[in-house]
Design a protein around this motif. Structure first.
Motif, mmCIF file in Angstrom:
data_model
loop_
_atom_site.group_PDB
_atom_site.id
_atom_site.type_symbol
_atom_site.label_atom_id
_atom_site.label_comp_id
_atom_site.label_asym_id
_atom_site.label_seq_id
_atom_site.Cartn_x
_atom_site.Cartn_y
_atom_site.Cartn_z
ATOM 1 N N ASP A 187 2.483 118.989 -143.454
ATOM 2 C CA ASP A 187 2.693 118.657 -142.047
ATOM 3 C C ASP A 187 1.684 119.287 -141.093
ATOM 4 O O ASP A 187 1.498 118.797 -139.981
ATOM 5 N N ARG A 188 1.041 120.389 -141.487
ATOM 6 C CA ARG A 188 0.103 121.089 -140.605
ATOM 7 C C ARG A 188 -1.347 120.928 -141.063
ATOM 8 O O ARG A 188 -2.223 121.692 -140.663
ATOM 9 N N LEU A 210 5.948 119.537 -146.899
ATOM 10 C CA LEU A 210 5.843 120.986 -146.816
ATOM 11 C C LEU A 210 5.294 121.343 -145.431
ATOM 12 O O LEU A 210 4.388 120.673 -144.926
ATOM 13 N N PRO A 211 5.786 122.426 -144.815
ATOM 14 C CA PRO A 211 5.300 122.835 -143.492
ATOM 15 C C PRO A 211 4.024 123.657 -143.609
ATOM 16 O O PRO A 211 3.934 124.778 -143.096
ATOM 17 N N SER A 212 3.020 123.086 -144.264
ATOM 18 C CA SER A 212 1.823 123.854 -144.597
ATOM 19 C C SER A 212 0.568 123.163 -144.085
ATOM 20 O O SER A 212 0.579 121.990 -143.699
ATOM 21 N N SER A 213 -0.534 123.907 -144.156
ATOM 22 C CA SER A 213 -1.843 123.316 -143.933
ATOM 23 C C SER A 213 -2.283 122.623 -145.223
ATOM 24 O O SER A 213 -1.451 122.294 -146.072
ATOM 25 N N LEU A 218 -2.152 128.160 -151.853
ATOM 26 C CA LEU A 218 -2.499 129.521 -151.452
ATOM 27 C C LEU A 218 -1.581 130.064 -150.372
ATOM 28 O O LEU A 218 -1.335 131.264 -150.318
ATOM 29 N N SER A 219 -1.077 129.205 -149.492
ATOM 30 C CA SER A 219 -0.254 129.693 -148.379
ATOM 31 C C SER A 219 1.222 129.807 -148.730
ATOM 32 O O SER A 219 1.924 130.674 -148.203
ATOM 33 N N GLN A 223 6.993 128.184 -152.788
ATOM 34 C CA GLN A 223 7.680 126.972 -152.310
ATOM 35 C C GLN A 223 7.115 125.735 -152.992
ATOM 36 O O GLN A 223 7.864 124.816 -153.362
ATOM 37 N N LEU A 224 5.797 125.695 -153.166
ATOM 38 C CA LEU A 224 5.192 124.545 -153.826
ATOM 39 C C LEU A 224 5.632 124.448 -155.277
ATOM 40 O O LEU A 224 5.987 123.369 -155.762
#
Length: 239
Positions: A187-188, A210-213, A218-219, A223-224
């Motif tokens: 999403d980011r 996922l609320p990620s870049s 790596l972030s 969760q992944l």
């Protein structure tokens, strides 16, 4: 952690400029959850040593061959995870791979026959594609915006030039048309806009977020890994 050999094996395919190293944190989390995994180095960013001078530049089709070779070396069913550009050669490779049970596109190019990374993005295709492309000029922000500083700094130093030919070669067979697929939207993401990801995700059988870049491996590797385990478990028939 004991590994459950009745489960499928994950094959993790990186995106442009990266290498198998980018999956290390996710692989550790998958291992802790009892999953087996392998990660591949694509030759478009990691050209094999000893290539003769003047050899044809490595491209997407060479990456697809490398993925096919990795799949042949894995016994039992495989769930392939493809990040970003890695979705293109994965799409090409899985069509004739009998052991691929599912494919997951992670902020990835789930392209159709006749499309390339360049054509999907609306970018001009170079005349010969013999060059290599360096990473983004603002790579820290574009690829690793939500990655912890030390981890992002290490990742930036490990990026390698990417074959331009890999972005220009077109898909000749779309494996997701015969292999069940899922899409994970980040999403980011500042590299591949979430709106374009949603467009690609219409081709997948299921969509997750996922609320990620662009680099959740790596972030938010835990969760992944959890999400990948859930997708694999729900996608495959019960024994």
């Amino acid at each position: 952690m004991n590994v459950d050999t009745s489960r499928p094996t994950f094959l993790l395919v990186h995106g442009g400029w990266h290498g198998a190293w980018c999956w290390d944190l996710v692989r550790a989390a998958l291992d802790a959850d009892g999953w087996r995994s392998h990660a591949i180095d694509l030759p478009s960013a990691n050209p094999p040593a000893g290539r003769p001078d003047g050899a044809r530049p490595v491209g997407m089709l060479d990456d697809a061959d490398a993925i096919r070779d990795s799949l042949r070396r894995i016994d039992g069913p495989v769930v392939v995870i493809a990040h970003s550009y890695g979705g293109v050669p994965t799409t090409e490779a899985i069509a004739d791979a009998a052991n691929v049970a599912h494919v997951v596109y992670l902020a990835s190019f789930q392209l159709d026959v006749g499309e390339s990374t360049f054509t999907f993005l609306g970018k001009p295709v170079p005349d010969d594609g013999t060059d290599v492309a360096p990473p983004y000029g603002v790579v820290r922000r574009v690829l690793f915006d939500d990655v912890p500083e030390a981890e992002a700094a290490r990742a930036v130093t490990r990026l390698r030039p990417q074959s331009v030919r890999s972005f220009a070669e077109k898909v000749t067979t779309a494996g997701w048309r015969t292999v069940p697929s899922s899409y994970i939207v980040c999403d980011r993401d500042q590299a591949l806009a979430p709106s374009r990801q949603h467009e690609l995700a219409t081709r997948a059988g299921s969509v997750h977020r996922l609320p990620s870049s662009h680099s959740p491996f790596l972030s938010m590797p835990r969760q992944l890994a959890t999400l990948l385990g859930q997708i694999a478990t729900s996608a495959l028939p019960a024994p």
